[in-house]
Design a protein around this motif. Structure first.
Motif, PDB file in Angstrom:
ATOM      1  N   ASN A 275     123.545 -51.878  -7.935  1.00 24.90           N
ATOM      2  CA  ASN A 275     123.605 -51.517  -9.355  1.00 24.90           C
ATOM      3  C   ASN A 275     124.978 -51.817  -9.939  1.00 24.90           C
ATOM      4  OD1 ASN A 275     121.027 -50.591 -10.097  1.00 24.90           O
ATOM      5  ND2 ASN A 275     121.357 -48.642  -9.042  1.00 24.90           N
ATOM      6  N   ALA A 276     126.032 -51.602  -9.147  1.00 20.94           N
ATOM      7  CA  ALA A 276     127.385 -51.920  -9.627  1.00 20.94           C
ATOM      8  C   ALA A 276     127.531 -53.420  -9.862  1.00 20.94           C
ATOM      9  CB  ALA A 276     128.420 -51.430  -8.619  1.00 20.94           C
ATOM     10  N   ALA A 277     126.993 -54.245  -8.936  1.00 18.28           N
ATOM     11  CA  ALA A 277     127.066 -55.700  -9.097  1.00 18.28           C
ATOM     12  C   ALA A 277     126.242 -56.151 -10.298  1.00 18.28           C
ATOM     13  CB  ALA A 277     126.574 -56.394  -7.829  1.00 18.28           C
ATOM     14  N   PHE A 278     125.043 -55.568 -10.458  1.00 20.54           N
ATOM     15  CA  PHE A 278     124.192 -55.918 -11.603  1.00 20.54           C
ATOM     16  C   PHE A 278     124.898 -55.569 -12.906  1.00 20.54           C
ATOM     17  CE2 PHE A 278     121.085 -54.973 -14.854  1.00 20.54           C
ATOM     18  CZ  PHE A 278     120.176 -56.028 -14.758  1.00 20.54           C
ATOM     19  N   ASN A 279     125.467 -54.368 -12.969  1.00 15.57           N
ATOM     20  CA  ASN A 279     126.137 -53.939 -14.193  1.00 15.57           C
ATOM     21  C   ASN A 279     127.352 -54.808 -14.499  1.00 15.57           C
ATOM     22  OD1 ASN A 279     124.303 -51.876 -14.633  1.00 15.57           O
ATOM     23  ND2 ASN A 279     125.507 -50.369 -13.486  1.00 15.57           N
TER      24      ASN A 279
ATOM     25  N   ARG B 109     115.980 -56.468  -8.787  1.00 11.62           N
ATOM     26  CA  ARG B 109     116.555 -55.885 -10.012  1.00 11.62           C
ATOM     27  C   ARG B 109     116.903 -56.966 -11.029  1.00 11.62           C
ATOM     28  NH1 ARG B 109     117.541 -53.975 -14.013  1.00 11.62           N
ATOM     29  NH2 ARG B 109     118.953 -52.294 -14.616  1.00 11.62           N
ATOM     30  N   ALA B 110     117.269 -58.146 -10.534  1.00 13.04           N
ATOM     31  CA  ALA B 110     117.675 -59.243 -11.411  1.00 13.04           C
ATOM     32  C   ALA B 110     116.536 -59.723 -12.309  1.00 13.04           C
ATOM     33  CB  ALA B 110     118.193 -60.413 -10.575  1.00 13.04           C
ATOM     34  N   LEU B 111     115.284 -59.452 -11.923  1.00 14.52           N
ATOM     35  CA  LEU B 111     114.158 -59.862 -12.758  1.00 14.52           C
ATOM     36  C   LEU B 111     114.173 -59.167 -14.118  1.00 14.52           C
ATOM     37  CD1 LEU B 111     111.329 -59.849 -10.048  1.00 14.52           C
ATOM     38  CD2 LEU B 111     112.567 -61.826 -10.965  1.00 14.52           C
ATOM     39  N   GLY B 112     114.884 -58.068 -14.208  1.00 11.17           N
ATOM     40  CA  GLY B 112     114.974 -57.354 -15.482  1.00 11.17           C
ATOM     41  C   GLY B 112     116.192 -57.707 -16.299  1.00 11.17           C
TER      42      GLY B 112
ATOM     43  N   ALA C 248     120.904 -66.880 -11.883  1.00 12.58           N
ATOM     44  CA  ALA C 248     122.035 -66.737 -10.969  1.00 12.58           C
ATOM     45  C   ALA C 248     121.851 -65.557 -10.020  1.00 12.58           C
ATOM     46  CB  ALA C 248     123.322 -66.571 -11.782  1.00 12.58           C
ATOM     47  N   LEU C 249     121.412 -64.407 -10.537  1.00 10.54           N
ATOM     48  CA  LEU C 249     121.290 -63.220  -9.691  1.00 10.54           C
ATOM     49  C   LEU C 249     120.114 -63.321  -8.723  1.00 10.54           C
ATOM     50  CD1 LEU C 249     122.079 -60.347 -12.226  1.00 10.54           C
ATOM     51  CD2 LEU C 249     123.433 -60.999 -10.244  1.00 10.54           C
ATOM     52  N   VAL C 250     119.005 -63.889  -9.178  1.00 15.23           N
ATOM     53  CA  VAL C 250     117.860 -64.048  -8.286  1.00 15.23           C
ATOM     54  C   VAL C 250     118.172 -65.053  -7.183  1.00 15.23           C
ATOM     55  CG1 VAL C 250     115.480 -64.888  -8.131  1.00 15.23           C
ATOM     56  CG2 VAL C 250     116.138 -63.362  -9.992  1.00 15.23           C
ATOM     57  N   GLY C 251     118.885 -66.112  -7.531  1.00 15.98           N
ATOM     58  CA  GLY C 251     119.159 -67.169  -6.559  1.00 15.98           C
ATOM     59  C   GLY C 251     120.260 -66.842  -5.571  1.00 15.98           C
TER      60      GLY C 251
END
Length: 523
Positions: free
Chosen positions: A98-102, A182-185, A152-155
């Protein structure tokens, strides 16, 4: 005698100027050259009595608080179900992901920040076409950025996890699984955030509240089904969030279409890119805000890395994740006040554009900004107390006694900082509303540097929280300095008589000098 001499000269000059005009009886008006003492801005900002301005702030801020409060509540639900798996590494992996996603989201998500003030000013001056154009152009840019971020996040999820996890961290495997789903969102979340910003600019925070309640409730329902029912584990929590955000995005686009009128947004906003002039105008603000987001997320990413590196068992990292969830329970209310100030200040200035009265608009915007900061202080005190009262909830997040024990102290320390956070967040919102993006980026960089300097020596979670203290304290001091010294709202506008008049400076019997005007207006 001196007074009568000056008065007779002013009257004679007026008579010569208007010799052929219909006779009117002049009026004498006395304007003191000495400024009358103003009520203290601090007293006005902190007064306990409620007035019309408080009702205006509450109408925007309270629904926004409730709307944003849904997100940490659902995040706490995610943390609760992942914690029920009985694995500290899964919980630590979720926190790191979650920290990386944010980090990736907020570094690229500068469009919503720029959208709300532009929509607010256009709406205040009654320019519906500008509101529609701004919304469509913002959604197009957000869609393009969101698509790139999703790919980028999915790959490459492990690459982005390096921002918050040390090499070969035990939590890397569950974190990578979580982040991939999570990257799908990412794309729907960015479009939803842009729509939310447009609604804030329209001073409508009730509609986003209804939407967020629905799709976050859906997230809470999907969590146990996908985590335990479908056997997806930590990835199920991520997939539930991504699916709920996609539903919320569709709802936002539909409701915003109805609100601003014109063609429906979903099938049309992506067909026509924004004009080059618009992109160029946004580029300067976007660049400054990206610098701010990079500094902000680098600092808090370093805090997550510091917690992750404290032990190999994941206990300290899990405890830090829990303490941050409790902080967000109260912190989102301060974010709501920040976003409200960022919309209300340009809305007040926009009324001056419509009425061609910049002085009144500036004074109104100053009163709004001052009072919002008072709200920030009061809210920070109340929310800090609420966070302390919620400390027993720590035991709900993990069945592991060592994680519960480790989470209590950082959760308590973060609650003590909420009053300072309240002032800092609202002052930053005022900067956003004024378009002072460069100053905001510079102050964030200074705070991030100080925070990361202290984090480099942090050995305990308490020291990590102390480093965050330094960051928020610097933000509050610098933003307040801008507000009272550098801002266009810093000084009260001066007004002179607006009607045709002849004036003279006189001093009656050695008293204080006064401005005496013979005003040529009708009875």
């Amino acid at each position: 005698m001196a007074f009568m001499t000056h008065l007779m000269r002013a009257a004679a000059l007026l008579a010569c100027t208007h010799a052929f005009a219909p006779p009117r009886r002049p009026k004498l008006r006395l304007h003191s050259l000495r400024a009358e003492p103003e009520p203290s801005r601090l007293a006005a900002a902190l007064k306990p009595a409620r007035g019309p301005l408080d009702k205006e702030i509450a109408a925007v801020a309270l629904p926004a608080m409730l709307s944003l409060a849904v997100f940490p509540v659902v995040g706490m639900v995610d943390t609760f179900f992942v914690g029920r798996m009985g694995s500290a590494l899964s919980l630590a992996g979720q926190g790191a992901a979650n920290a990386a996603f944010n980090f990736c989201f907020f570094v690229l998500a500068v469009v919503p920040t720029l959208t709300a003030p532009r929509v607010a000013r256009a709406a205040a001056r009654g320019d519906d076409d500008a509101v529609r154009t701004t919304a469509r152009e913002s959604l197009w840019i957000a869609g393009a950025v969101g698509l790139c971020g999703t790919i980028a996040l999915v790959g490459w999820p492990r690459y982005f996890l390096k921002l918050v996890l040390p090499a070969n961290a035990p939590a890397l495997a569950p974190a990578a699984r979580y982040l991939g789903y999570r990257a799908l969102g990412y794309l729907p979340a960015l479009l939803s955030s842009t729509c939310f910003a447009a609604f804030r600019g329209l001073l409508d925070t009730a509609t986003p509240l209804r939407i967020s309640l629905f799709y976050n409730a859906l997230n809470a329902v999907l969590d146990p089904i996908l985590i335990f029912g479908c056997g997806l584990g930590v990835a199920g929590a991520a997939l539930a969030t991504a699916l709920a955000e996609s539903v919320g995005c569709l709802m936002y686009l539909s409701q915003l279409s109805k609100r601003i009128g014109g063609r429906k947004l979903l099938p049309t906003f992506w067909r026509r890119p924004p004009a080059r002039a618009t992109v160029k105008a946004l580029a300067a603000g976007a660049a400054a805000m990206q610098v701010r987001q990079i500094a902000l997320n680098a600092a808090f990413g370093a805090a997550t890395r510091s917690a992750q590196a404290m032990d190999a068992s994941g206990v300290q990292a899990a405890a830090y994740s829990i303490s941050q969830q409790l902080w967000l329970l109260a912190g989102v209310a301060l974010f709501a006040l920040q976003s409200s100030a960022a919309a209300l200040v340009p809305a007040a200035l926009g009324k001056g554009d419509k009425n061609d009265d910049d002085a009144d608009a500036t004074d109104a915007a100053r009163r709004v900004a001052d009072r919002c900061m008072g709200w920030g202080l009061f809210a920070g005190v109340g929310l800090g107390l609420l966070q302390i009262a919620c400390l027993p909830l720590v035991r709900c997040f993990s069945p592991l006694p060592e994680v519960r024990a480790a989470a209590r102290t950082p959760a308590f320390l973060s609650a003590l900082a909420q009053p300072v956070n309240g002032v800092a967040f609202v002052a930053e919102g005022v900067l956003l509303g004024l378009g002072a993006f460069r100053f905001l980026a510079a102050q964030t960089a200074v705070g991030a540097f100080a925070m990361m300097s202290f984090l480099s020596r942090a050995k305990t979670l308490s020291q990590v929280i102390y480093a965050i203290y330094w960051f928020n304290g610097i933000q509050a001091v610098l933003a307040l300095f801008h507000h009272v010294r550098l801002s266009p709202l810093a000084k009260r506008a001066k007004r002179m008589p607006t009607s045709q008049s002849e004036c003279a400076v006189v001093s009656v019997e050695g008293g204080r000098p006064d401005l005496v005007c013979v005003v040529d207006d009708e009875e």
